[in-house]
Design a protein around this motif. Structure first.
Motif, PDB file in Angstrom:
ATOM      1  N   LEU A 164       0.651  -1.341   0.004  1.00 28.89           N
ATOM      2  CA  LEU A 164       0.225   0.282  -0.002  1.00 28.89           C
ATOM      3  C   LEU A 164       0.910   1.149  -0.286  1.00 28.89           C
ATOM      4  CD1 LEU A 164      -2.986  -0.984   2.611  1.00 28.89           C
ATOM      5  CD2 LEU A 164      -2.837  -0.824  -0.187  1.00 28.89           C
ATOM      6  N   LEU A 220      -7.433  -4.526  -1.363  1.00 30.27           N
ATOM      7  CA  LEU A 220      -7.658  -3.782  -0.038  1.00 30.27           C
ATOM      8  C   LEU A 220      -9.376  -4.524   0.584  1.00 30.27           C
ATOM      9  CD1 LEU A 220      -7.666  -0.606  -1.201  1.00 30.27           C
ATOM     10  CD2 LEU A 220      -6.595  -1.634   0.451  1.00 30.27           C
ATOM     11  N   TRP A 221      -9.895  -6.005  -0.038  1.00 31.67           N
ATOM     12  CA  TRP A 221     -11.268  -6.521   0.389  1.00 31.67           C
ATOM     13  C   TRP A 221     -10.587  -7.896   1.949  1.00 31.67           C
ATOM     14  CZ3 TRP A 221     -15.006  -3.722   1.894  1.00 31.67           C
ATOM     15  CH2 TRP A 221     -15.312  -2.749   1.233  1.00 31.67           C
ATOM     16  N   HIS A 273      -9.126  -2.383  -5.295  1.00 30.22           N
ATOM     17  CA  HIS A 273      -9.925  -3.001  -4.870  1.00 30.22           C
ATOM     18  C   HIS A 273      -9.538  -4.848  -4.275  1.00 30.22           C
ATOM     19  CE1 HIS A 273     -11.448  -3.409  -8.628  1.00 30.22           C
ATOM     20  NE2 HIS A 273     -11.813  -4.589  -7.877  1.00 30.22           N
ATOM     21  N   GLY A 309      -8.137  -5.855   3.908  1.00 33.53           N
ATOM     22  CA  GLY A 309      -8.710  -5.725   4.955  1.00 33.53           C
ATOM     23  C   GLY A 309      -9.944  -6.779   5.621  1.00 33.53           C
TER      24      GLY A 309
END
Lengths: 327, 307, 364
Positions: free
Chosen positions: B149, C335-336, C332, C339
């Motif tokens: 990130l 990230l999902w 995305h 997360g």
């Protein structure tokens, strides 16, 4: 008066509620005088001492009312920086447990010398010389050789002498000693106490001696203030109080001392437990444990009555102090 | 003190032997080292046998281990798949990883300790709660996700840094990778410092220091910090070994040609010599770092020194 | 305020100080934490920290605030030994029920367990059904998380990924906890040569960086099940727990009531089962809970390095790893699952934290 505490109130906020550790304590100490503050654990004597020194943990502790007059000036109105300059220089404190109260990773010389570098702006070399001098003064053998040693390398008695040296460093006018001998062996206790008393006379300091040991009190104190549940219940000259206590709590304390001439008799003990500071009983805080308690004791908080006819400047917070004196 | 050092050195020996032997065995389980030597082709049996004898692979494992360790102590770590000396690979890779680790440790010391002290002194206030929460999040997110990130945001989206590190890997390019490598330890250092400060703040000797009339600043720096940082410094010291070993993930993300990169290559190509060599050095680094920490500990805490 | 009389000559340890450098066989604490870093990353160290502070309770003489720790309530002068575990755990339970952190993390974990058992409850799709034409597409009706690089539905895969992560975490933790606490507990109880050997063995394992060990060991494994990964975690994870268990048993063993039981002639097995285990188990549980989170994270890291789980297994680690190639165009997809992974790890750490706080009377 060197130190005058008037109607001091201290609270502690805990998870279970507000603990009223000190509820209106009033006492005074003169120069060269020794006042013994006597009481059980939790009677508020240490908290009072910390409030006077200005080292109370806030929060959770909080001074809610009262005055602490030092040479006539209210310390509670001082700015923190001014207060700090009083600490150590004009009033000093001796703690109970010297091992934990001394910094384990600094040499005793550094901890003693710090007083001179911070308060007097002395050089490191001078501070060290002063530290040796102080250690000599509290009779630590081989002071010059041991000034670089660490607290754990000293015996309990020697460590307490270092604490005393640290308190005396700047020759303060007032010393507060919080149970200075409790953590020591009995044989060492007397030596340390004698040293403290001697130095106090020599330097003409006021001494507030906080203790629960009546034996220590009789030897060195001029006056006694007995504390119970955050208040002073009796104050008087030492020999007056020993002759005839004017409060049933003091009486109970005196009767619970083992005495050689009473060998074989059962030892007296005050019944019950000290009150929970979260729920101090209404009326006189001592009433649930008091053999003399009557109805009025359960409803009316006794003021600090002036006691007459049994010694000068004497007070008792018992509705029936006269009865107590007589019997 | 001298005897203490010697005893600690002696204790390191069995751990060193055990750890390297363990890796040696693991690598042997890993696969046939000869297969790697012949490249992609299948080795013909005669060559394989000859190579086996040449490398002493026909001998029992413990003997191979003894020979290998004997060589290592004369500075011979063997040869890598492409004929390069393993020591040569090391001299290229270790400086890079050492630089990366230095950056990471600096982050731990500067940011971790500062945050820890600030929160420890303000326990229960919003700053404290906020920082604590952030440390928990940092700990919960795996390092490689943090790395990806940060690389995406700083390197690609905002283009503050170059997304991959050049082969010289100067300090400037290692700042973000160092932060990524340090992130989890950083969070831990913060928490450890905080706990330590908060506990020591109520200590009797701190109360004494206040009663002596010392200024608050001096109470904190000279009395509180000195004691509170002992466990933190020990942690950071022991973390050095872990950081160098763990750099493999960070180095892969940022394409840094350090120890992790070489090890990864060695494992992919089943090159025993490279893997065992690098791991041996890493184990040594770990042990030496631990030894130094123990000594440092004794310096910082006189109670240990004179025990 | 209560005043705590302290034995005069008792050496008082600095709070929160990792026990000293290790000298063989001197005192309970000397071996533990000599190597503070576990090589598992900070979270594992965090776990150790939690365990340490719990364990220190009963052993720490005269620590400010009085004796605490698992043996604390009741203490040497308190109620009988049988009362102790019950009151400690019921006290802790009462505390926990009122703690929002515990409730939230507990609910998150409960939810995870439910969806890992029955993922179809909230995800109707098939995680393996992918359509390359939809590669990297964003959020759209019916597919809230969008599609990943292979055109698989990210939402479905994230939901199904929980199963593998939870399985790896739970199995690895169980294995580590059982192996570690049995070995460590026995070593702590009997001491002597066995203890010394075990301590050296744990030292050896600590010297090997975990990720590195995983790369070496797992690079040859071709199985696509979760078992090699779990096996590796148990192999490299047990020394951690064994240290905690050992220290915990040693400090419990020193409690007066255990000494009293020994003086009354209790047998070894009775002492272990009745007196020591109930009191020594708290730090182990706390550390194991936090370790569970870190194992889930470790699985993802290994998968990222290409040696953990392999497709067609559906796991967060694999998904994050494969999404990392498309991170610039389809973040995305990374990230999902990332997360979800972070929330899971966080939930276990917070749960461990809350349990630790509840079991540590010093903090009340």
């Amino acid at each position: 008066m060197l130190l005058e505490v008037r109607d001091l109130h201290v609270e502690f906020r805990t998870r279970d509620g507000v603990a009223r550790a000190v509820n209106g304590v009033t006492f005074g100490v003169d120069e060269g005088e020794t006042l013994a503050v006597l009481g059980e654990s939790g009677s508020g004597k240490s908290v009072t001492a910390q409030a006077v020194m200005g080292i109370l943990d806030t929060p959770p502790g909080r001074i809610t009312a009262g005055e602490i007059l030092f040479r006539g000036q209210d310390l509670l109105k001082f700015r923190e920086e001014d207060r700090r300059k009083v600490r150590g220089a004009q009033m000093a404190m001796i703690f109970q447990d010297a091992l934990s109260s001394l910094n384990p990773v600094l040499s005793v010389g550094a901890q003693l010398g710090e007083m001179f570098t911070v308060h007097r702006g002395a050089s490191r070399k001078d501070a060290r010389a002063k530290a040796v001098e102080l250690m000599d003064r509290v009779r630590i053998p081989g002071a010059a050789a041991r000034v670089g040693d660490y607290p754990h390398q000293f015996s309990g008695g020697m460590r307490q002498r270092i604490m005393i040296a640290m308190a005396l460093a700047l020759e303060p006018a007032l010393i507060i000693a919080d149970e200075p001998t409790t953590a020591l062996d009995v044989t060492v206790q007397a030596q340390v106490m004698d040293l403290l008393a001697e130095l106090q006379r020599e330097l003409h300091m006021g001494l507030v001696l906080i203790t629960h040991d009546l034996g220590v009190v009789a030897d060195v104190a001029d006056r006694i203030a007995v504390m119970y549940a955050g208040t002073i219940v009796e104050s008087a000259l030492v020999h007056d109080i020993y002759k005839a206590p004017a409060h049933p709590y003091t009486k109970g304390l005196l009767e619970s001392i083992p005495r050689l001439d009473q060998k074989g008799r059962e030892l007296y003990a005050i019944k019950g437990l000290p009150p929970n500071l979260l729920h101090i009983p209404p009326g006189c805080a001592f009433n649930p444990r008091c053999p003399m308690a009557r109805d009025v004791c359960r409803t009316d908080v006794p003021p600090l009555y002036e006691v007459t006819g049994a010694g000068p400047d004497r007070r008792s917070a018992c509705h029936f102090w006269r009865e107590c004196l007589d019997g | 003190m001298g005897r203490y050092v010697i005893r600690r050195l002696l204790q390191m020996i069995p751990v060193f032997i055990g750890a390297t032997l363990l890796i040696f065995l693991m690598v042997n389980v890993m696969g046939d080292p000869i297969a790697g030597l012949c490249g992609d082709r299948q080795c013909d049996p005669a060559t394989a046998t000859q190579l086996r004898r040449e490398f002493g692979l026909d001998k029992p494992v413990w003997q191979q281990y003894a020979t290998y360790m004997g060589n290592v102590f004369t500075g011979d770590f063997g040869t890598a798949f492409n004929g390069q000396e393993v020591t040569e690979l090391m001299s290229g890779a270790f400086p890079v990883t050492v630089r990366l680790t230095v950056v990471a440790v600096l982050f731990e010391v500067v940011i971790g300790i500062t945050l820890g002290v600030v929160t420890g002194l303000r326990r229960g206030r919003p700053v404290d709660t906020g920082v604590l929460l952030v440390t928990l999040v940092v700990i919960s997110v795996p390092t490689f996700v943090t790395g990806l990130l940060l690389q995406l945001l700083l390197g690609v989206k905002w283009a503050w840094i170059s997304p991959s590190v050049s082969s010289e890997a100067p300090f400037g390019e290692l700042i973000v990778p160092g932060l990524v490598l340090a992130s989890v330890s950083l969070a831990y250092v913060t928490r450890l410092t905080r706990t330590s400060i908060a506990e020591n703040r109520r200590a009797d000797y701190v109360r004494t220091a206040v009663a002596k009339g010392l200024p608050r600043r001096r109470v904190v720096t000279r009395h509180l910090l000195r004691n509170s940082l002992i466990p933190v410094i020990t942690f950071i010291g022991t973390d050095i070994g872990a950081l160098m070993g763990g750099a493999i993930v960070t180095e892969r993300i940022f394409n840094i040609h350090g120890v992790g990169f070489q090890l990864y290559q060695g494992i992919l190509r089943q090159n025993t010599q490279t893997v065992v060599g690098f791991v041996t050095v890493l184990v040594l680094v770990f042990l030496v770092a631990n030894l130094l920490v123990d000594l440092l500990y004794a310096v910082l805490d006189p109670r240990i020194r004179y025990a | 305020m209560p005043e705590h009389p302290t034995p005069p000559e008792e050496p008082r340890p600095l709070p929160a100080m990792p026990p000293g450098p290790h000298l063989p066989g001197d005192g309970p604490a000397s071996e533990d934490g000599a190597i503070a870093a576990t090589g598992m990353g900070g979270a594992m160290d965090l776990a150790t920290e939690q365990g340490d502070s719990l364990r220190k309770g009963p052993a720490g003489p005269g620590a400010p605030g009085g004796a605490g720790g698992p043996g604390g309530p009741g203490g040497p002068d308190g109620t009988g030994p049988q009362e102790k575990p019950r009151s400690l755990w019921s006290d802790a339970w009462r505390d926990l029920r009122r703690n929002p952190v515990f409730i939230i993390s507990g609910l998150v974990i409960l939810f995870l367990v439910v969806i890992s058992l029955w993922p179809s409850l909230i995800a109707s799709g098939n995680p393996l059904k992918c359509d390359l034409a939809k590669s990297q597409e964003g959020s759209q009706p019916g597919h809230p998380f969008g599609y990943n690089g292979q055109g698989c539905d990210v939402y479905t895969r994230t939901v199904y990924g929980a199963r593998v992560s939870v399985t790896v975490g739970v199995c690895a933790t169980l294995g580590v906890a059982v192996l570690g606490s049995v070995l460590g507990g026995l070593a702590g109880f009997f001491g002597g040569a066995w203890d010394a050997i075990l301590s050296r063995i744990t030292d050896i394992f600590f010297a090997i960086p975990v990720v590195l060990g995983g790369l070496v060991l797992l690079s040859v494994v071709t199985s696509s099940t979760v078992w090699p990964v779990i096996g590796f975690m148990v192999l490299l994870g047990w020394p951690q727990l064994s240290r905690i268990a050992r220290g915990s048993v040693i400090s419990t063993r020193q409690n007066d009531y255990v000494q009293a039981a020994r003086a009354l002639g209790a047998s070894n097995s009775r002492m272990m089962l009745r007196h020591i285990t109930p009191n020594a188990v708290a730090p182990v549980i706390v550390v194991a809970t936090i370790a569970l989170g870190t194992y889930i994270s470790l699985e993802a890291t290994l998968s990222f390095l290409g040696v953990g789980l392999r497709p067609p297994t559906v796991s967060w680690g694999i998904d994050i790893s494969s999404a990392s190639q498309y991170i610039r165009t389809a973040p995305h997809a990374l990230l999902w699952p990332a997360g979800a992974l972070a929330v899971t790890v966080l939930a276990f750490i917070m749960l461990g934290d809350a349990v630790r706080d509840a079991l540590d009377p010093k903090l009340r």
